[in-house]
Scaffold this active site. Structure first.
Site, PDB file in Angstrom:
ATOM      1  N   GLY A  25       0.813  -1.208   0.000  1.00  0.00           N
ATOM      2  CA  GLY A  25       0.000   0.000   0.000  1.00  0.00           C
ATOM      3  C   GLY A  25       0.845   1.257   0.000  1.00  0.00           C
ATOM      4  O   GLY A  25       1.626   1.486   0.925  1.00  0.00           O
ATOM      5  N   GLY A  28      -0.339   4.353   0.128  1.00  0.00           N
ATOM      6  CA  GLY A  28      -1.214   5.456   0.542  1.00  0.00           C
ATOM      7  C   GLY A  28      -0.481   6.343   1.541  1.00  0.00           C
ATOM      8  O   GLY A  28       0.759   6.375   1.574  1.00  0.00           O
ATOM      9  N   GLY A  85      -0.008   6.109   4.768  1.00  0.00           N
ATOM     10  CA  GLY A  85       0.866   5.411   5.708  1.00  0.00           C
ATOM     11  C   GLY A  85       2.038   4.746   5.003  1.00  0.00           C
ATOM     12  O   GLY A  85       3.203   4.979   5.356  1.00  0.00           O
ATOM     13  N   VAL A 100      -1.811  -7.525  -4.063  1.00  0.00           N
ATOM     14  CA  VAL A 100      -1.458  -8.587  -3.110  1.00  0.00           C
ATOM     15  C   VAL A 100      -2.721  -9.379  -2.813  1.00  0.00           C
ATOM     16  O   VAL A 100      -3.736  -8.815  -2.388  1.00  0.00           O
ATOM     17  CB  VAL A 100      -0.832  -7.982  -1.834  1.00  0.00           C
ATOM     18  N   GLU A 133     -18.892  17.674   2.347  1.00  0.00           N
ATOM     19  CA  GLU A 133     -18.144  18.411   1.319  1.00  0.00           C
ATOM     20  C   GLU A 133     -18.755  18.212  -0.068  1.00  0.00           C
ATOM     21  O   GLU A 133     -18.885  19.165  -0.836  1.00  0.00           O
ATOM     22  CB  GLU A 133     -16.668  17.989   1.349  1.00  0.00           C
ATOM     23  N   ALA A 183      -5.897  10.550   7.687  1.00  0.00           N
ATOM     24  CA  ALA A 183      -4.548  10.540   7.140  1.00  0.00           C
ATOM     25  C   ALA A 183      -3.478  10.768   8.222  1.00  0.00           C
ATOM     26  O   ALA A 183      -2.411  10.154   8.184  1.00  0.00           O
ATOM     27  CB  ALA A 183      -4.444  11.606   6.051  1.00  0.00           C
TER      28      ALA A 183
HETATM   29  C1  LIG Z   1     -13.300  10.745  -0.040  1.00  0.00           C
HETATM   30  C2  LIG Z   1     -12.379  10.730   1.154  1.00  0.00           C
HETATM   31  C3  LIG Z   1     -12.052  11.918   1.787  1.00  0.00           C
HETATM   32  C4  LIG Z   1     -11.195  11.918   2.892  1.00  0.00           C
HETATM   33  N1  LIG Z   1     -10.880  13.104   3.488  1.00  0.00           N
HETATM   34  C5  LIG Z   1      -9.999  13.131   4.498  1.00  0.00           C
HETATM   35  C6  LIG Z   1      -9.587  14.369   5.091  1.00  0.00           C
HETATM   36  O1  LIG Z   1     -10.051  15.443   4.688  1.00  0.00           O
HETATM   37  N2  LIG Z   1      -8.666  14.323   6.094  1.00  0.00           N
HETATM   38  C7  LIG Z   1      -8.139  13.137   6.551  1.00  0.00           C
HETATM   39  O2  LIG Z   1      -7.300  13.145   7.440  1.00  0.00           O
HETATM   40  N3  LIG Z   1      -8.520  11.972   6.041  1.00  0.00           N
HETATM   41  C8  LIG Z   1      -9.438  11.934   5.017  1.00  0.00           C
HETATM   42  N4  LIG Z   1      -9.811  10.739   4.475  1.00  0.00           N
HETATM   43  C9  LIG Z   1      -9.268   9.502   5.055  1.00  0.00           C
HETATM   44  C10 LIG Z   1      -7.838   9.265   4.590  1.00  0.00           C
HETATM   45  O3  LIG Z   1      -7.756   9.366   3.193  1.00  0.00           O
HETATM   46  C11 LIG Z   1      -7.396   7.895   5.075  1.00  0.00           C
HETATM   47  O4  LIG Z   1      -7.466   7.868   6.483  1.00  0.00           O
HETATM   48  C12 LIG Z   1      -5.964   7.589   4.632  1.00  0.00           C
HETATM   49  O5  LIG Z   1      -5.919   7.518   3.221  1.00  0.00           O
HETATM   50  C13 LIG Z   1      -5.493   6.277   5.236  1.00  0.00           C
HETATM   51  O6  LIG Z   1      -4.204   6.017   4.785  1.00  0.00           O
HETATM   52  P1  LIG Z   1      -3.710   4.515   4.583  1.00  0.00           P
HETATM   53  O7  LIG Z   1      -2.268   4.595   4.258  1.00  0.00           O
HETATM   54  O8  LIG Z   1      -4.115   3.692   5.736  1.00  0.00           O
HETATM   55  O9  LIG Z   1      -4.543   3.968   3.340  1.00  0.00           O
HETATM   56  P2  LIG Z   1      -4.728   4.562   1.884  1.00  0.00           P
HETATM   57  O10 LIG Z   1      -4.245   5.940   1.788  1.00  0.00           O
HETATM   58  O11 LIG Z   1      -6.141   4.274   1.533  1.00  0.00           O
HETATM   59  O12 LIG Z   1      -3.777   3.638   0.997  1.00  0.00           O
HETATM   60  C14 LIG Z   1      -3.995   2.282   0.803  1.00  0.00           C
HETATM   61  C15 LIG Z   1      -3.181   1.838  -0.397  1.00  0.00           C
HETATM   62  O13 LIG Z   1      -3.167   0.432  -0.430  1.00  0.00           O
HETATM   63  C16 LIG Z   1      -3.328  -0.019  -1.744  1.00  0.00           C
HETATM   64  N5  LIG Z   1      -3.882  -1.371  -1.663  1.00  0.00           N
HETATM   65  C17 LIG Z   1      -4.989  -1.771  -1.002  1.00  0.00           C
HETATM   66  N6  LIG Z   1      -5.147  -3.093  -1.094  1.00  0.00           N
HETATM   67  C18 LIG Z   1      -4.116  -3.561  -1.826  1.00  0.00           C
HETATM   68  C19 LIG Z   1      -3.740  -4.853  -2.273  1.00  0.00           C
HETATM   69  N7  LIG Z   1      -4.440  -5.929  -1.959  1.00  0.00           N
HETATM   70  N8  LIG Z   1      -2.644  -4.965  -3.035  1.00  0.00           N
HETATM   71  C20 LIG Z   1      -1.906  -3.869  -3.367  1.00  0.00           C
HETATM   72  N9  LIG Z   1      -2.222  -2.625  -2.957  1.00  0.00           N
HETATM   73  C21 LIG Z   1      -3.311  -2.466  -2.199  1.00  0.00           C
HETATM   74  C22 LIG Z   1      -4.256   1.007  -2.370  1.00  0.00           C
HETATM   75  O14 LIG Z   1      -4.132   1.026  -3.781  1.00  0.00           O
HETATM   76  C23 LIG Z   1      -3.774   2.307  -1.722  1.00  0.00           C
HETATM   77  O15 LIG Z   1      -2.770   2.922  -2.477  1.00  0.00           O
HETATM   78  C24 LIG Z   1     -10.671  10.702   3.365  1.00  0.00           C
HETATM   79  C25 LIG Z   1     -10.999   9.504   2.732  1.00  0.00           C
HETATM   80  C26 LIG Z   1     -11.844   9.513   1.635  1.00  0.00           C
HETATM   81  C27 LIG Z   1     -12.195   8.218   0.936  1.00  0.00           C
END
Ligand SMILES: Cc1cc2nc3c(=O)[nH]c(=O)nc-3n(C[C@H](O)[C@H](O)[C@H](O)COP(=O)(O)OP(=O)(O)OC[C@H]3O[C@@H](n4cnc5c(N)ncnc54)[C@H](O)[C@@H]3O)c2cc1C
Length: 434
Positions: A17, A19, A21, A86, A177, A324
């Site tokens: 991932g 994203g 994190g 994955v 929003e 995030a």
């Molecule tokens: C529409 C929307 C608006 C938001 N607005 C806000 C905000 O204003 N402020 C805020 O703080 N938070 C906001 N959030 C929440 C924030 O985006 C998440 O908390 C944050 O993205 C979490 O980060 P993460 O690294 O856990 O996961 P993510 O950023 O979601 O990253 C996960 C990654 O894993 C990859 N992945 C998943 N499964 C697999 C797999 N099986 N194999 C390979 N790759 C995989 C995905 O492609 C992705 O790139 C929002 C979320 C959404 C959906």
């Protein structure tokens, strides 16, 4: 078959991932050079989810809110990116099964984020439009614009209404929003684009099950966001649940039927699925239970951070909010702890530092709960703009977004209302990957 990644003397940290994190962690580890870093993601880009709604509302190009993963790691040694899904983890063999083959790990970090939660309603899952990826945001943009084009040549009043009205489900930051942005399009954009339609007849509904909007924020912000949306003409339904949607009509638990062909689903998320994680480690919302060092319960050398991870600490007995900041702070802490592990030092438990939360409701209107003070209105909106501009990756993205915002603000217009449908090649025209 094994994924082709060189074996080195260094231990290998595999991060699933890219994203908020995963990317942060990979960048930190790459800088310290103690481990070989392998970053796996099904996309070749990082997505800035907080601005998805602006893509869906034609305010920003998708390319402004994504960042190519390879660009983030140029000139970084011993970092390998593979674009692959994955499929499963095999903790007994320290291996991952991916669409490209098998990948070995010494340490595994799951940073796979969350998926849309339809709470088991298959029918709604099939017909409603989620916004959990940039592709879905683009799909929504196309649907909104295509439906208005269809409405122009529909003479039947009820049918036209169904094409024009939109129901947003979920009164969290995303729902608020999106509703605010739609209300502004109704006010400033649609009358200019579709002078043949009576745009006063467009109804935007926001349906929320709780008794207030923005339940994760202060009462003050909830009240103000309701006031802002109501003033913009959004029909807010609190303490109301959507019980059914058949593609034509939305039904709610208080007996209301709304004729609308578009339901935007922003009602919740659940942890993304990963085969091989023992069910004993899964908890509410399909999140993976971890300790204060991000170690997955019952598994050795496997960690989880961000939305997928469920970690309790004194101040957060129900786990951290799925935002995030949590993902990024956990990434920093885990990077430090992996370095500590490498040097044989003691590990530091994670503690979340809440930097506040914000939501914007159209131009000059936002609500902000920052540590020590809360404010709403134009100043909150300016802060929201600058915080998001600061957080987005890439100078080009910052510049493009800033210019778009200035242009939209001055002209009351979003300039990106294009219906761009992906072309599906006819069979035989190109070789299709199996
Ligand atoms: C529409 C929307 C608006 C938001 N607005 C806000 C905000 O204003 N402020 C805020 O703080 N938070 C906001 N959030 C929440 C924030 O985006 C998440 O908390 C944050 O993205 C979490 O980060 P993460 O690294 O856990 O996961 P993510 O950023 O979601 O990253 C996960 C990654 O894993 C990859 N992945 C998943 N499964 C697999 C797999 N099986 N194999 C390979 N790759 C995989 C995905 O492609 C992705 O790139 C929002 C979320 C959404 C959906």
């Amino acid at each position: 078959m094994k994924i082709n990644i060189p074996e080195t003397d260094k231990k290998r940290v595999v991060i699933v991932g890219g994203g908020f994190g995963g990317l942060k962690l990979a960048l930190k580890l790459a800088r310290r050079k103690a481990y070989q870093v392998v970053l796996l993601d099904k996309n070749n880009y990082h997505q800035f989810q907080p601005l998805f709604y602006q893509v869906a509302m034609s305010g920003l190009e998708p390319s402004s809110i994504v960042f190519p993963l390879r660009k983030a790691f140029r000139k970084k040694e011993d970092v390998y990116i593979r674009v692959t899904e994955v499929l499963a983890v095999h903790p007994d063999r320290q291996q991952l099964e991916t669409s490209l083959g098998i990948c070995n790990y010494d340490y595994l970090v799951l940073a796979i984020g969350a998926d849309t939660n339809f709470f088991g309603n298959e029918k709604i899952a099939r017909l409603a439009i989620p916004m959990k990826s940039v592709s879905e945001a683009l799909f929504l943009r196309n649907r909104i614009l295509s439906d208005y084009e269809k409405a122009l040549s529909t003479t039947d009043y009820e049918e036209r209404q169904g094409l024009m009205d939109i129901v947003v489900v979920g009164g969290g930051p995303t729902g608020v929003e999106v509703s605010g942005a739609l209300a502004e399009m109704k006010r400033y954009v649609f009358p200019k684009d579709y002078p043949e339609l009576n745009t006063d007849e467009i109804d935007i509904y926001l349906v929320e099950g709780a008794n207030r909007l923005l339940a994760g924020m202060s009462e003050q912000s909830s009240r103000k966001s309701l006031e802002f949306l109501t003033n913009l003409g959004v029909k807010v339904r609190l303490k109301t649940m959507v019980t059914d949607f058949d593609g034509e009509c939305v039904h709610t638990n208080d007996g209301e039927t709304i004729r609308a062909r578009k339901v935007i689903w922003a009602a919740g998320v659940k942890g993304a699925k990963m085969e091989g994680v023992p069910t004993s480690a899964l908890t509410r919302g399909n999140r993976i239970r971890v300790n204060r060092f991000s170690q997955v319960e019952g598994l050795e050398n496997v960690y989880a951070i961000g939305d997928i991870a469920y970690m309790e600490e004194e101040a957060y007995p129900q786990g951290h909010p799925q935002v995030a900041q949590v993902a990024m702070q956990q990434a920093v802490c885990l990077a430090d702890n992996l370095s500590n592990l490498h040097r044989g030092r003691e590990l530091t438990p994670f503690s979340y530092k809440d930097l506040g939360s914000m939501a914007t409701i159209g131009r000059n209107r936002a609500v902000a709960d920052l540590p020590g003070f809360k404010f709403q209105g134009a100043f909150a909106w300016l802060i929201w703009l600058f915080v998001h501009l600061f957080q987005i990756l890439g100078v080009k993205n910052k510049v493009f977004i800033f210019l778009n915002w200035v242009w939209n603000y001055v002209t009351y217009d979003q300039s990106l209302r294009l219906i761009i449908r992906p072309r599906v090649p006819k069979s035989g025209e190109v070789e299709v990957e199996s």
